[in-house]
Design an enzyme around this catalytic site. Structure first.
Site, PDB file in Angstrom:
ATOM      1  N   LEU A  75      -8.788   2.849   3.094  1.00  8.94           N
ATOM      2  CA  LEU A  75      -8.343   2.184   1.861  1.00  8.94           C
ATOM      3  C   LEU A  75      -8.270   2.009   0.964  1.00  8.94           C
ATOM      4  O   LEU A  75      -7.636   3.395   0.121  1.00  8.94           O
ATOM      5  CB  LEU A  75     -10.696   2.111   2.237  1.00  8.94           C
ATOM      6  CG  LEU A  75     -11.506   1.414   2.888  1.00  8.94           C
ATOM      7  CD1 LEU A  75     -12.530   1.739   3.075  1.00  8.94           C
ATOM      8  CD2 LEU A  75     -11.301   0.458   3.212  1.00  8.94           C
ATOM      9  N   ASP A  76      -7.643   1.160   0.262  1.00 10.75           N
ATOM     10  CA  ASP A  76      -7.290   1.070  -1.097  1.00 10.75           C
ATOM     11  C   ASP A  76      -7.934   1.460  -2.170  1.00 10.75           C
ATOM     12  O   ASP A  76      -9.298   1.849  -1.854  1.00 10.75           O
ATOM     13  CB  ASP A  76      -7.040  -0.505  -1.540  1.00 10.75           C
ATOM     14  CG  ASP A  76      -5.650  -0.470  -0.714  1.00 10.75           C
ATOM     15  OD1 ASP A  76      -4.772   0.040  -0.263  1.00 10.75           O
ATOM     16  OD2 ASP A  76      -5.713  -1.930  -0.889  1.00 10.75           O
ATOM     17  N   PRO A  77      -7.947   2.570  -3.504  1.00  5.71           N
ATOM     18  CA  PRO A  77      -9.207   2.789  -4.565  1.00  5.71           C
ATOM     19  C   PRO A  77      -9.671   1.965  -4.793  1.00  5.71           C
ATOM     20  O   PRO A  77     -11.112   2.377  -4.341  1.00  5.71           O
ATOM     21  CB  PRO A  77      -7.905   3.550  -4.584  1.00  5.71           C
ATOM     22  CG  PRO A  77      -6.593   3.179  -4.871  1.00  5.71           C
ATOM     23  CD  PRO A  77      -6.305   2.543  -3.489  1.00  5.71           C
TER      24      PRO A  77
END
Length: 301
Positions: free
Chosen positions: A46-48
């Site tokens: 997952l993106d930050p």
């Protein structure tokens, strides 16, 4: 002689509701430390800035991660119309703007073109490798990248809410390798108004659901205590998409030693991928051939 890795021999899945502002790798590190585990990994980055379900495999569960490769994943994301950005989300610099805003009907008419087997170009800021380097590293250095389109299966893309003319909430279900930011970017281009992602949340991955996830605060509360083991889900949960075969006692012994093992009759065909269990525990994943499972991965449980 290789140095022995420190930690507990503990195995299972931990389902985390990832907060915004952390990388997936950082979350894995915190969970591994809290469980004092020898090894850990995650199923699907997952993106930050994204939130939601991050399944983390501990110990022998890491061997099941490859079998989640084709699992569908579901996301809910908020799109903002009127601007494209360098990162295709709200963190990037604005590239182009537009005063045009699509109607609900125009959005719904455009969505079917993103469903099924499609080709998708990853965002400039992504983990895709270009000549051995990550695209996001090259993009940060100001390099304009010509990323190749990739095959993607999209099971569902629907409009679920329209808070105001500038925004739309979409529900997205896709296979491996999908980028929500690319969907927002391409949808904005197709509608002639530009667009980017404002917020993204993952709700399920294959057999894992956000309803069963715990927060990192809960992990910290129970870190390095006996009670933390209650948060572990079985290793076999990740094998839900494969048929299960029961082993004979002798078959289990042979499989544990890496040899083909005899299984009881089940609903599989010659050459099918399946997992075999004995006394309720997974022993191996492999191919069924002539009454035996030929192992690809063996679990030490």
């Amino acid at each position: 002689m290789a140095r022995k890795r420190k930690g507990r021999d503990i195995s299972g899945w931990v389902l985390i509701d990832k907060p915004a502002g952390m990388t997936s790798t950082a979350v894995v590190g915190k969970v591994r430390w809290a469980f004092e585990a020898k090894k850990a990994g995650h199923a699907g980055t997952l993106d930050p800035d994204a939130t939601g379900l991050l399944p983390i495999a501990i110990g022998e569960a890491t061997k099941t991660i490859p079998y989640l490769g084709d699992a569908l994943k579901a996301y809910d994301f908020l799109v903002k119309f009127g601007a494209s950005t360098t990162t295709d989300d709200a963190e990037g610099e604005v590239l182009e703007t537009s005063d045009a805003r699509p109607s609900d009907a125009e959005i719904e008419a455009a969505l079917p073109s993103f469903v099924g087997d499609i080709r998708q170009v990853p965002p400039q800021f992504s983990a895709v490798k270009v000549d051995g380097a990550r695209a996001y590293d090259l993009a940060r250095e100001g390099e304009a990248l010509e990323l190749e389109a990739r095959d993607l299966y999209v099971d569902e893309l629907t409009l679920t809410e329209r808070p105001d003319p500038d925004h739309a909430l979409l529900h997205f279900v896709c296979g491996s390798g999908g980028y929500v930011r690319s969907i927002a970017r391409d949808l904005g281009q197709q509608l002639g108004c530009f667009a980017h992602v404002v917020h993204l949340r993952r709700s399920w991955v294959g057999p894992f659901d956000i309803e069963d996830a715990v927060t990192l605060d809960k992990i910290v509360e129970l870190e390095r205590t006996p009670e933390i083991d209650s948060l572990l889900a079985p290793v076999s949960l990740a094998l839900d998409g494969l048929p299960e075969l029961k082993l004979t006692e002798q078959g289990a012994i042979r499989l544990k030693n890496g040899n083909p093992g005899q299984v009881l009759p089940g609903n599989v065909e010659y050459g099918d991928l399946a997992w075999a269990s004995f006394d309720g525990k997974p022993v191996a994943v492999g191919r069924f051939r002539a009454g035996e499972l030929h192992p690809e991965r063996v679990f030490n449980l």
